[in-house]
Design a protein around this motif. Sequence first.
Motif, PDB file in Angstrom:
ATOM      1  N   TYR A 135       0.732  -1.173   0.029  1.00  0.00           N
ATOM      2  CA  TYR A 135      -0.052  -0.055   0.125  1.00  0.00           C
ATOM      3  C   TYR A 135       0.824   1.224   0.037  1.00  0.00           C
ATOM      4  CZ  TYR A 135      -3.700   3.315   1.468  1.00  0.00           C
ATOM      5  OH  TYR A 135      -4.582   4.372   1.505  1.00  0.00           O
ATOM      6  N   LYS A 136       0.417   2.316  -0.599  1.00  0.00           N
ATOM      7  CA  LYS A 136       1.152   3.662  -0.754  1.00  0.00           C
ATOM      8  C   LYS A 136       1.810   4.055   0.621  1.00  0.00           C
ATOM      9  CE  LYS A 136      -3.223   6.511  -0.424  1.00  0.00           C
ATOM     10  NZ  LYS A 136      -3.779   7.545  -1.363  1.00  0.00           N
ATOM     11  N   SER A 137       1.306   4.021   1.598  1.00  0.00           N
ATOM     12  CA  SER A 137       1.752   4.723   2.835  1.00  0.00           C
ATOM     13  C   SER A 137       3.192   3.655   3.246  1.00  0.00           C
ATOM     14  CB  SER A 137       0.700   4.144   4.000  1.00  0.00           C
ATOM     15  OG  SER A 137       0.465   2.894   4.447  1.00  0.00           O
ATOM     16  N   PHE A 138       3.067   2.342   2.899  1.00  0.00           N
ATOM     17  CA  PHE A 138       4.496   1.705   3.172  1.00  0.00           C
ATOM     18  C   PHE A 138       5.530   1.891   2.162  1.00  0.00           C
ATOM     19  CE2 PHE A 138       1.529  -1.253   5.441  1.00  0.00           C
ATOM     20  CZ  PHE A 138       2.306  -1.563   6.396  1.00  0.00           C
ATOM     21  N   LEU A 139       4.790   2.140   1.047  1.00  0.00           N
ATOM     22  CA  LEU A 139       5.935   2.642  -0.064  1.00  0.00           C
ATOM     23  C   LEU A 139       6.668   3.550   0.052  1.00  0.00           C
ATOM     24  CD1 LEU A 139       3.958   1.775  -3.553  1.00  0.00           C
ATOM     25  CD2 LEU A 139       5.603  -0.030  -2.152  1.00  0.00           C
ATOM     26  N   GLU A 140       5.917   4.708   0.819  1.00  0.00           N
ATOM     27  CA  GLU A 140       6.619   6.098   1.281  1.00  0.00           C
ATOM     28  C   GLU A 140       7.773   5.588   2.198  1.00  0.00           C
ATOM     29  OE1 GLU A 140       7.417   9.728   1.910  1.00  0.00           O
ATOM     30  OE2 GLU A 140       6.525   8.895   0.060  1.00  0.00           O
ATOM     31  N   GLN A 141       7.498   4.615   3.018  1.00  0.00           N
ATOM     32  CA  GLN A 141       8.507   4.317   4.226  1.00  0.00           C
ATOM     33  C   GLN A 141       9.652   3.647   3.429  1.00  0.00           C
ATOM     34  OE1 GLN A 141       7.332   2.911   8.045  1.00  0.00           O
ATOM     35  NE2 GLN A 141       5.050   2.690   7.307  1.00  0.00           N
ATOM     36  N   TYR A 142       9.422   2.789   2.527  1.00  0.00           N
ATOM     37  CA  TYR A 142      10.491   2.104   1.749  1.00  0.00           C
ATOM     38  C   TYR A 142      11.341   3.185   1.066  1.00  0.00           C
ATOM     39  CZ  TYR A 142       7.355  -2.105   2.592  1.00  0.00           C
ATOM     40  OH  TYR A 142       6.440  -2.795   3.159  1.00  0.00           O
ATOM     41  N   ARG A 143      10.471   4.074   0.300  1.00  0.00           N
ATOM     42  CA  ARG A 143      11.362   4.836  -0.464  1.00  0.00           C
ATOM     43  C   ARG A 143      12.297   5.866   0.453  1.00  0.00           C
ATOM     44  NH1 ARG A 143      11.750   9.969  -1.033  1.00  0.00           N
ATOM     45  NH2 ARG A 143      10.155  10.184   0.601  1.00  0.00           N
ATOM     46  N   ASN A 144      11.850   6.081   1.653  1.00  0.00           N
ATOM     47  CA  ASN A 144      12.622   6.834   2.566  1.00  0.00           C
ATOM     48  C   ASN A 144      14.028   6.113   3.167  1.00  0.00           C
ATOM     49  OD1 ASN A 144      13.473   7.902   5.423  1.00  0.00           O
ATOM     50  ND2 ASN A 144      12.144   9.486   4.857  1.00  0.00           N
ATOM     51  N   ILE A 145      13.708   4.811   3.579  1.00  0.00           N
ATOM     52  CA  ILE A 145      14.734   3.986   3.995  1.00  0.00           C
ATOM     53  C   ILE A 145      15.859   3.494   2.859  1.00  0.00           C
ATOM     54  CG2 ILE A 145      13.486   3.541   6.239  1.00  0.00           C
ATOM     55  CD1 ILE A 145      13.290   0.629   4.960  1.00  0.00           C
ATOM     56  N   LEU A 146      15.214   3.288   1.663  1.00  0.00           N
ATOM     57  CA  LEU A 146      15.946   2.619   0.817  1.00  0.00           C
ATOM     58  C   LEU A 146      17.032   3.671  -0.081  1.00  0.00           C
ATOM     59  CD1 LEU A 146      13.498   0.353  -1.112  1.00  0.00           C
ATOM     60  CD2 LEU A 146      15.521  -0.316  -0.294  1.00  0.00           C
ATOM     61  N   VAL A 147      18.296   3.180  -0.399  1.00  0.00           N
ATOM     62  CA  VAL A 147      19.069   4.337  -1.317  1.00  0.00           C
ATOM     63  C   VAL A 147      18.416   4.373  -2.471  1.00  0.00           C
ATOM     64  CG1 VAL A 147      21.165   3.065  -0.042  1.00  0.00           C
ATOM     65  CG2 VAL A 147      20.388   2.085  -2.045  1.00  0.00           C
ATOM     66  N   ASP A 148      19.042   5.464  -3.467  1.00  0.00           N
ATOM     67  CA  ASP A 148      18.449   5.605  -4.596  1.00  0.00           C
ATOM     68  C   ASP A 148      18.323   4.561  -5.564  1.00  0.00           C
ATOM     69  OD1 ASP A 148      18.319   8.069  -3.937  1.00  0.00           O
ATOM     70  OD2 ASP A 148      20.165   8.952  -4.765  1.00  0.00           O
ATOM     71  N   SER A 149      19.387   3.563  -5.732  1.00  0.00           N
ATOM     72  CA  SER A 149      19.183   2.458  -6.568  1.00  0.00           C
ATOM     73  C   SER A 149      18.484   1.121  -5.945  1.00  0.00           C
ATOM     74  CB  SER A 149      20.806   2.032  -6.915  1.00  0.00           C
ATOM     75  OG  SER A 149      21.618   1.669  -5.879  1.00  0.00           O
ATOM     76  N   GLY A 150      17.953   1.278  -4.627  1.00  0.00           N
ATOM     77  CA  GLY A 150      17.530   0.245  -4.069  1.00  0.00           C
ATOM     78  C   GLY A 150      16.238  -0.202  -4.608  1.00  0.00           C
ATOM     79  N   GLN A 151      16.090  -1.567  -4.232  1.00  0.00           N
ATOM     80  CA  GLN A 151      14.773  -2.286  -4.841  1.00  0.00           C
ATOM     81  C   GLN A 151      13.989  -2.939  -4.058  1.00  0.00           C
ATOM     82  OE1 GLN A 151      16.020  -5.196  -7.722  1.00  0.00           O
ATOM     83  NE2 GLN A 151      17.164  -3.673  -8.844  1.00  0.00           N
ATOM     84  N   ILE A 152      12.704  -3.071  -4.072  1.00  0.00           N
ATOM     85  CA  ILE A 152      11.656  -3.915  -3.391  1.00  0.00           C
ATOM     86  C   ILE A 152      11.740  -5.190  -4.247  1.00  0.00           C
ATOM     87  CG2 ILE A 152       9.478  -4.283  -2.694  1.00  0.00           C
ATOM     88  CD1 ILE A 152       9.081  -1.284  -2.372  1.00  0.00           C
ATOM     89  N   VAL A 153      11.658  -6.353  -3.578  1.00  0.00           N
ATOM     90  CA  VAL A 153      11.528  -7.929  -4.174  1.00  0.00           C
ATOM     91  C   VAL A 153      10.458  -8.272  -3.753  1.00  0.00           C
ATOM     92  CG1 VAL A 153      12.618  -9.852  -4.975  1.00  0.00           C
ATOM     93  CG2 VAL A 153      13.992  -7.824  -4.740  1.00  0.00           C
ATOM     94  N   LEU A 154       9.278  -8.700  -4.345  1.00  0.00           N
ATOM     95  CA  LEU A 154       8.135  -9.171  -3.997  1.00  0.00           C
ATOM     96  C   LEU A 154       7.936 -10.391  -4.549  1.00  0.00           C
ATOM     97  CD1 LEU A 154       5.081  -9.136  -2.630  1.00  0.00           C
ATOM     98  CD2 LEU A 154       4.533  -8.431  -5.160  1.00  0.00           C
ATOM     99  N   LYS A 155       7.608 -11.626  -3.767  1.00  0.00           N
ATOM    100  CA  LYS A 155       7.314 -13.041  -4.185  1.00  0.00           C
ATOM    101  C   LYS A 155       5.882 -13.403  -3.340  1.00  0.00           C
ATOM    102  CE  LYS A 155      11.048 -15.349  -3.492  1.00  0.00           C
ATOM    103  NZ  LYS A 155      12.040 -16.762  -3.393  1.00  0.00           N
TER     104      LYS A 155
END
Length: 211
Positions: free
Chosen positions: A132-152
Amino acid sequence: MRQRHKPWADDYLKEKKHIVLENPGVHKGEWKKVFGNENPIHVEIGSGKGQFITGMAKQYPDINFVGIEVAKSIIVSTVQKVDEEALDNIRLLNEDASDMLALFAENEVEQVYLNFSDPWPKNRHEKRRLTYKSFLEQYRNILVDSGQIVLKTDNRGLFEYSLVSFSEYGMHLMEVNLDLHAIGDETNVKTEYEEKFSSQGHVIYRCRAKF
């Protein structure tokens, strides 16, 4: 799935506090000091019984892994695996992952893994989905610019929802795989759920996205 209560879990986790950290928020911004090196930090949300995170730690010894699992009756299995195999590149948090900003500083994490997360299929529970977008906002904050989310996941509804959520948030989809096991990716480390669902004939989906 209901988990069996383990009355010894509290004492065991206190005994292994070098693996499962108490008050992890105090390490915000200093996770590399926790591990004692400058290696990248990868985070798995919902590490379950630890098959994935321990497998990854062995496969990638130059990466530091932080596993987050809220259920004490489950995380103890991961702690046991880490302890038995003396995996120094894993730390575990017995925490709810709803506030990632309390645990990690801006640009501190290089990868986030979401493995077989609860799909929360009812519309009224949308905000609980980890994509959900509120979690994505948190991930965007803690991840480096080249960081990724991997979903399985084996849940097509969650997979489709997540692809839309990523796209609407302006993320770039690096991979969209509609049948992960069909491609024979030898680097893929399976989770307990992945093995179970795959053996039942379920298709396993995977995607990678970055901001």
